[in-house]
Enzyme design. Structure first.
Site, PDB file in Angstrom:
ATOM      1  N   ASN A  21      67.384  34.662  47.093  1.00 49.60           N
ATOM      2  CA  ASN A  21      67.865  34.915  45.665  1.00 49.60           C
ATOM      3  C   ASN A  21      67.359  34.125  44.510  1.00 49.60           C
ATOM      4  O   ASN A  21      67.633  34.089  43.503  1.00 49.60           O
ATOM      5  CB  ASN A  21      69.201  35.163  45.636  1.00 49.60           C
ATOM      6  N   ASN A  22      66.362  33.439  45.188  1.00 50.26           N
ATOM      7  CA  ASN A  22      65.785  32.091  44.049  1.00 50.26           C
ATOM      8  C   ASN A  22      64.817  32.895  43.080  1.00 50.26           C
ATOM      9  O   ASN A  22      63.718  33.474  43.633  1.00 50.26           O
ATOM     10  CB  ASN A  22      65.211  31.132  45.132  1.00 50.26           C
ATOM     11  N   ASP A  81      60.742  28.712  54.352  1.00 52.32           N
ATOM     12  CA  ASP A  81      61.061  27.373  54.670  1.00 52.32           C
ATOM     13  C   ASP A  81      60.164  26.468  54.439  1.00 52.32           C
ATOM     14  O   ASP A  81      58.972  26.401  54.589  1.00 52.32           O
ATOM     15  CB  ASP A  81      61.924  27.536  55.981  1.00 52.32           C
ATOM     16  N   ASP A 164      59.389  17.425  43.062  1.00 49.69           N
ATOM     17  CA  ASP A 164      58.121  17.764  42.249  1.00 49.69           C
ATOM     18  C   ASP A 164      57.918  16.305  41.532  1.00 49.69           C
ATOM     19  O   ASP A 164      56.532  15.862  41.380  1.00 49.69           O
ATOM     20  CB  ASP A 164      58.157  18.870  41.468  1.00 49.69           C
ATOM     21  N   LYS A 184      49.875  24.346  39.655  1.00 48.90           N
ATOM     22  CA  LYS A 184      50.629  24.009  40.891  1.00 48.90           C
ATOM     23  C   LYS A 184      50.732  25.129  42.035  1.00 48.90           C
ATOM     24  O   LYS A 184      50.233  24.757  43.114  1.00 48.90           O
ATOM     25  CB  LYS A 184      52.177  23.779  40.540  1.00 48.90           C
ATOM     26  N   HIS A 189      51.703  24.042  48.653  1.00 47.41           N
ATOM     27  CA  HIS A 189      52.005  24.568  50.212  1.00 47.41           C
ATOM     28  C   HIS A 189      52.521  25.998  50.085  1.00 47.41           C
ATOM     29  O   HIS A 189      51.914  27.037  50.846  1.00 47.41           O
ATOM     30  CB  HIS A 189      53.140  23.758  50.669  1.00 47.41           C
ATOM     31  N   ARG A 190      53.448  26.350  49.281  1.00 40.55           N
ATOM     32  CA  ARG A 190      54.115  27.722  49.161  1.00 40.55           C
ATOM     33  C   ARG A 190      52.987  28.737  48.764  1.00 40.55           C
ATOM     34  O   ARG A 190      52.619  29.782  49.251  1.00 40.55           O
ATOM     35  CB  ARG A 190      55.400  27.839  48.343  1.00 40.55           C
TER      36      ARG A 190
HETATM   37  P1  IMP Z   1      63.370  25.300  50.517  1.00 37.47           P
HETATM   38  O1  IMP Z   1      63.048  25.870  51.939  1.00 37.47           O
HETATM   39  O2  IMP Z   1      62.304  26.342  49.726  1.00 37.47           O
HETATM   40  O3  IMP Z   1      64.658  25.776  50.303  1.00 37.47           O
HETATM   41  O4  IMP Z   1      63.112  23.873  50.122  1.00 37.47           O
HETATM   42  C1  IMP Z   1      63.593  23.064  50.970  1.00 37.47           C
HETATM   43  C2  IMP Z   1      63.665  21.574  50.177  1.00 37.47           C
HETATM   44  O5  IMP Z   1      62.340  21.227  49.820  1.00 37.47           O
HETATM   45  C3  IMP Z   1      64.326  21.650  49.024  1.00 37.47           C
HETATM   46  O6  IMP Z   1      64.891  20.590  49.045  1.00 37.47           O
HETATM   47  C4  IMP Z   1      63.535  21.779  47.903  1.00 37.47           C
HETATM   48  O7  IMP Z   1      63.940  21.503  46.526  1.00 37.47           O
HETATM   49  C5  IMP Z   1      62.178  21.027  48.358  1.00 37.47           C
HETATM   50  N1  IMP Z   1      61.090  21.926  48.051  1.00 37.47           N
HETATM   51  C6  IMP Z   1      60.779  23.094  48.489  1.00 37.47           C
HETATM   52  N2  IMP Z   1      59.476  23.385  47.805  1.00 37.47           N
HETATM   53  C7  IMP Z   1      59.220  22.518  46.959  1.00 37.47           C
HETATM   54  C8  IMP Z   1      58.176  22.314  45.815  1.00 37.47           C
HETATM   55  O8  IMP Z   1      57.346  23.083  45.775  1.00 37.47           O
HETATM   56  N3  IMP Z   1      58.463  21.033  45.066  1.00 37.47           N
HETATM   57  C9  IMP Z   1      59.117  20.050  45.286  1.00 37.47           C
HETATM   58  N4  IMP Z   1      60.299  20.269  46.443  1.00 37.47           N
HETATM   59  C10 IMP Z   1      60.205  21.446  47.166  1.00 37.47           C
END
Ligand code: IMP
Length: 205
Positions: A21-22, A81, A164, A184, A189-190
């Site tokens: 839901n992000n 994730d 970040d 970015k 990665h994403r």
């Molecule tokens: P999630 O799997 O996307 O929930 O991320 C896991 C953790 O990594 C969380 O603490 C996020 O804030 C951090 N995180 C995920 N993607 C990024 C990013 O692109 N930049 C900085 N922190 C990230």
């Protein structure tokens, strides 16, 4: 995939649930997958479950979330994730990146703990890794994206989220928090994992 092919033949864009839901992630995924699939959120399918993220790896957690939607709601689904893997900390915080400083901690708490643990450490090498798990029909697929970089000694920039402000991708004089979102996403990665998903979905239809 069979479902998607049927929908394709009827001329409709297939619907797929992104198990999140992000709003930031949804916007990014919709932009990357535009014209290929129609991306629904968890709230779009009335899923308000607190999906457990109890696996010991980011692959495991991504799969739990995507399978949850398929098994309980019947939709083809994908989930992501992410972890930050720091060399001098033996890969920590890794799968625990979101709760590094405790169960209900803020991003600032996580960064404070990270900088404290790296205090006096010269090896600042780190990488972000994202896994996207896709569950389509009875099949499962995994897409990975990584970006190498280093951890700064203090905050740089205000954009972005999470870690970040202290992450400098390799060959960059800007931290992720100093970059425009598109810049970015182009190297993150994403972004890399999502583009692999996009190529797979567009070539499979
Ligand atoms: P999630 O799997 O996307 O929930 O991320 C896991 C953790 O990594 C969380 O603490 C996020 O804030 C951090 N995180 C995920 N993607 C990024 C990013 O692109 N930049 C900085 N922190 C990230």
């Amino acid at each position: 995939m069979e479902n998607m092919q049927k929908q394709e033949q009827t001329g409709k864009i297939p619907k797929i649930v992104f198990a999140t839901n992000n709003p930031h992630k949804l916007e990014e995924a919709r932009a990357i997958l535009k014209g290929c699939v129609d991306v629904l959120s968890l709230s779009d399918i009335n899923c308000h479950d607190d999906i457990p993220e109890t696996a010991p790896t980011i692959e495991g957690n991504a799969l739990i979330k995507a399978r949850w939607v398929k098994e309980k709601y019947g939709f083809d689904s994908f989930a992501d994730d992410t972890g930050l893997f720091v060399e001098a900390l033996d890969g920590a915080p890794g799968v625990y990146s979101a709760r590094f400083a405790g169960p209900h901690c803020s991003p600032a708490d996580n960064i404070a703990l990270l900088l404290e643990k790296l205090h006096g450490e010269d090896n600042r090498n780190a990488k972000f890794a994202t896994v996207v798990a896709l569950v389509i029909g009875s099949k499962e697929f995994i897409f990975k994206g990584e970006v190498e970089g280093r951890i700064a000694h203090e905050y740089h920039g205000k954009a972005g989220f999470g870690y970040d402000p202290v992450f400098f991708p390799e060959n960059s004089s800007l931290s992720f928090a100093e970059m425009a979102p598109d810049d970015k996403n182009a190297i993150s990665h994403r972004g890399r994992a999502m583009r692999k998903l996009s190529h797979f979905l567009s070539s499979g239809l």
